[in-house]
Design an enzyme around this catalytic site. Structure first.
Site, PDB file in Angstrom:
ATOM      1  N   LYS A   1      26.855 -23.301 -25.761  1.00 28.12           N
ATOM      2  CA  LYS A   1      25.770 -24.135 -25.599  1.00 28.12           C
ATOM      3  C   LYS A   1      26.039 -25.479 -25.907  1.00 28.12           C
ATOM      4  CE  LYS A   1      23.281 -20.728 -24.138  1.00 28.12           C
ATOM      5  NZ  LYS A   1      22.600 -20.316 -22.895  1.00 28.12           N
TER       6      LYS A   1
HETATM    7  C1  LIG Z   1      26.553 -16.031 -26.060  1.00 27.76           C
HETATM    8  C2  LIG Z   1      26.196 -16.292 -24.840  1.00 27.76           C
HETATM    9  N1  LIG Z   1      26.646 -15.549 -23.873  1.00 27.76           N
HETATM   10  C3  LIG Z   1      26.379 -15.763 -22.367  1.00 27.76           C
HETATM   11  C4  LIG Z   1      25.259 -16.207 -21.894  1.00 27.76           C
HETATM   12  C5  LIG Z   1      24.759 -16.170 -20.723  1.00 27.76           C
HETATM   13  O1  LIG Z   1      24.721 -17.534 -20.205  1.00 27.76           O
HETATM   14  P1  LIG Z   1      23.983 -17.824 -18.788  1.00 27.76           P
HETATM   15  O2  LIG Z   1      22.625 -17.767 -19.516  1.00 27.76           O
HETATM   16  O3  LIG Z   1      24.348 -19.141 -18.607  1.00 27.76           O
HETATM   17  O4  LIG Z   1      24.232 -16.868 -17.823  1.00 27.76           O
HETATM   18  C6  LIG Z   1      24.221 -16.692 -23.033  1.00 27.76           C
HETATM   19  C7  LIG Z   1      23.018 -17.212 -23.022  1.00 27.76           C
HETATM   20  O5  LIG Z   1      22.908 -18.008 -22.212  1.00 27.76           O
HETATM   21  C8  LIG Z   1      24.915 -16.529 -24.569  1.00 27.76           C
HETATM   22  O6  LIG Z   1      24.114 -17.263 -25.423  1.00 27.76           O
HETATM   23  N1  LIG Z   2      21.121 -16.853 -23.686  1.00 26.79           N
HETATM   24  C1  LIG Z   2      20.483 -17.937 -23.563  1.00 26.79           C
HETATM   25  C2  LIG Z   2      18.947 -17.881 -22.918  1.00 26.79           C
HETATM   26  C3  LIG Z   2      18.650 -19.315 -22.333  1.00 26.79           C
HETATM   27  O1  LIG Z   2      19.431 -19.632 -21.568  1.00 26.79           O
HETATM   28  P1  LIG Z   2      19.697 -21.395 -21.111  1.00 26.79           P
HETATM   29  O2  LIG Z   2      20.995 -21.423 -20.552  1.00 26.79           O
HETATM   30  O3  LIG Z   2      18.627 -21.334 -19.660  1.00 26.79           O
HETATM   31  O4  LIG Z   2      19.174 -22.208 -22.301  1.00 26.79           O
HETATM   32  C4  LIG Z   2      20.114 -18.507 -25.250  1.00 26.79           C
HETATM   33  O5  LIG Z   2      20.987 -18.208 -25.885  1.00 26.79           O
HETATM   34  O6  LIG Z   2      18.756 -18.778 -25.453  1.00 26.79           O
END
Ligand SMILES: Cc1ncc(COP(=O)(O)O)c(C=O)c1O
Ligand SMILES: N[C@@H](CCOP(=O)(O)O)C(=O)O
Length: 462
Positions: free
Chosen positions: A112
């Site tokens: 993120k």
């Molecule tokens: C560590 C981790 N891996 C994978 C994901 C999944 O990613 P996305 O929500 O973009 O599919 C998340 C949450 O978004 C996450 O925090």
């Molecule tokens: N896995 C995510 C969930 C939110 O996902 P986002 O990419 O839409 O912000 C988290 O860790 O919060």
């Protein structure tokens, strides 16, 4: 460059307005009206460039004239200077033609940070120029929350309220959100699951009185700027393995579909991607849908990869928009059906999805076994989310195409599961070594829109 809503009833916006707006006013998600193309030569020219320069070249066409080149370069430089690895997103080899893309060297140890650090800088520049302020409301299953707080804490023109599901994030994730002491960041432990948190945030956006009075903004992947920033590492990693001269594949641990959708955009821009593989944990609604079983919500089962414990996968709406040939009416109808439990995907759209995405599922036992076996075979200690993806990647990868599996979080964010699987307690980096001693600041709150809006109104500091 204009941005349009997946539901077709909201105004077209510039990049900057789409970024500051978050959710479209018709409840849809913004997407670029046209996806910019990168030629074979332009992609080849990325070889050997820094991550920052790659980010500039890949993202620049999406920004239109909202930021000058000079401004954007300075923003990128500030965004990535705190990362703990010179390459920002290094690749490690796991096996012949199988690579792990380490996306956890940012300040909060998850992928993120790549987007959040960048949009923190973009928000600040845009808001200062406008003399404006915003209230950010975000939902998190663990990682988005701390990344948002880290990117925006201490800023005078932003308040950040993060809703997380009480008792359903790891202790490290919780402490990362409850220990920042800056007055403008607020952790809210909601009595519900992640889908409840995400639904309440969307409700706030759809309550126009509230939205306008607090100047609501969003930094979940509903925000198209978040997704676009994540396109960059698809290019940087693919080029370092020989693209565009040869194809590469990606496997992505998936929950809200933002990260894999960034891969789809990279492919549409011209990056030669062979396979884009969606890897889910036991909350496998996406895998079931991509296997032809329709998109039907079930109960969320808490797992050892809690960040992916999601049923309503926000960005799947963007994938459907393209699979239905950009038919916003069809998308709006499907999203109405979702409110009543789910929907079937038409045959044509299923075919379009199949052309772009493969999928697989990993059980809890398989996740633990993969952490253990990967440590034994490659020496890499991977977090449970990465392990979900490694297992699915091994089932899908081809011998002659490099597979890049995304390692989305540092193992130290999930020490209990990692130790259970490997016998190793992954230590936090030294700058976070005192995380367990820091005082926590959090508000426990009901899964109730009125209570949440009231709390936000009363606690805005700027
Ligand atoms: C560590 C981790 N891996 C994978 C994901 C999944 O990613 P996305 O929500 O973009 O599919 C998340 C949450 O978004 C996450 O925090
Ligand atoms: N896995 C995510 C969930 C939110 O996902 P986002 O990419 O839409 O912000 C988290 O860790 O919060």
């Amino acid at each position: 460059m204009k941005y349009i809503s997946t539901r077709g009833q909201a105004p077209e916006l510039t990049f900057e307005d789409a970024m500051l707006t978050g959710l479209a006013r018709d409840g849809g998600l913004y997407v670029p009206a046209e996806i910019p193309q990168m030629s074979h030569d332009e992609i080849a020219a990325l070889a050997g460039l820094s991550y920052e320069e790659t980010a500039f070249r890949v993202m620049r066409p999406f920004l239109g004239d909202c930021f000058t080149d000079e401004e954007f370069r300075a923003i990128i430089a500030r965004a990535y200077e705190s990362f703990g690895h010179a390459a920002r997103a290094p690749l490690k080899q796991l096996a012949p033609n199988h690579f792990l893309l380490e996306l956890f060297h940012g300040p909060t140890l998850a992928f993120k940070d790549f987007a959040m650090q960048l949009i923190g800088q973009l928000f600040q520049t845009a808001l200062e120029r406008r003399g404006d302020r915003v209230t950010i409301a975000g939902a998190t299953s663990g990682d988005t929350g701390s990344a948002a707080m880290e990117a925006f804490r201490g800023l005078s023109n932003v308040d950040v309220f993060i809703l997380y599901p009480h008792g359903r994030v790891s202790e490290v994730q919780r402490r990362q959100m409850t220990t920042p002491q800056d007055a403008n960041v607020h952790a809210l432990a909601v009595d519900g699951d992640f889908d409840d948190c995400q639904a309440r945030v969307k409700d706030m956006f759809n309550d126009f009185d509230f939205r306008d009075s607090v100047k609501l903004a969003g930094v979940n992947s509903i925000n198209i700027a978040r997704v676009l920033a994540q396109v960059v590492y698809y290019f940087s990693s693919a080029v370092s393995l020989g693209a565009p001269q040869r194809k590469v594949s990606f496997t992505v641990p998936t929950g809200n579909f933002g990260d894999i959708f960034a891969g789809f955009i990279a492919k549409q821009m011209g990056l030669p991607i062979d396979q884009l593989v969606v890897a889910t944990n036991q909350n496998d609604i996406l895998h079931r849908c991509l296997s032809g079983q329709g998109y039907y919500k079930g109960d969320t089962q808490p797992s050892i990869s809690p960040s992916m414990d999601i049923q309503v996968s926000s960005n799947f709406e963007r994938a459907l928009f393209y699979a239905y040939g950009q038919d916003s009416k069809a998308v709006a109808l499907l999203m109405d059906e979702l409110k009543n439990g789910g929907f079937d995907v038409s045959q044509g759209a299923m075919q379009a999805l199949a052309e772009n995405y493969e999928s697989g599922r990993t059980s809890e036992e398989e996740t633990l076994a993969t952490i253990k076996s990967e440590l034994a075979s490659s020496g890499e200690l991977i977090c449970p989310h990465g392990a979900v993806a490694v297992k699915v990647a091994n089932e899908h990868r081809k011998a002659d195409v490099p597979m890049i599996t995304l390692a989305t979080a540092h193992p130290a964010k999930f020490p209990a599961a990692v130790e259970d699987a490997s016998g190793i307690h992954p230590p936090l980096p030294p700058r976070m070594a005192d995380l367990y001693e820091r005082p926590e600041r959090v508000t426990r709150i009901a899964n109730d829109l009125a209570a949440l809006e009231d709390h936000i109104r009363k606690n805005i500091t700027n």
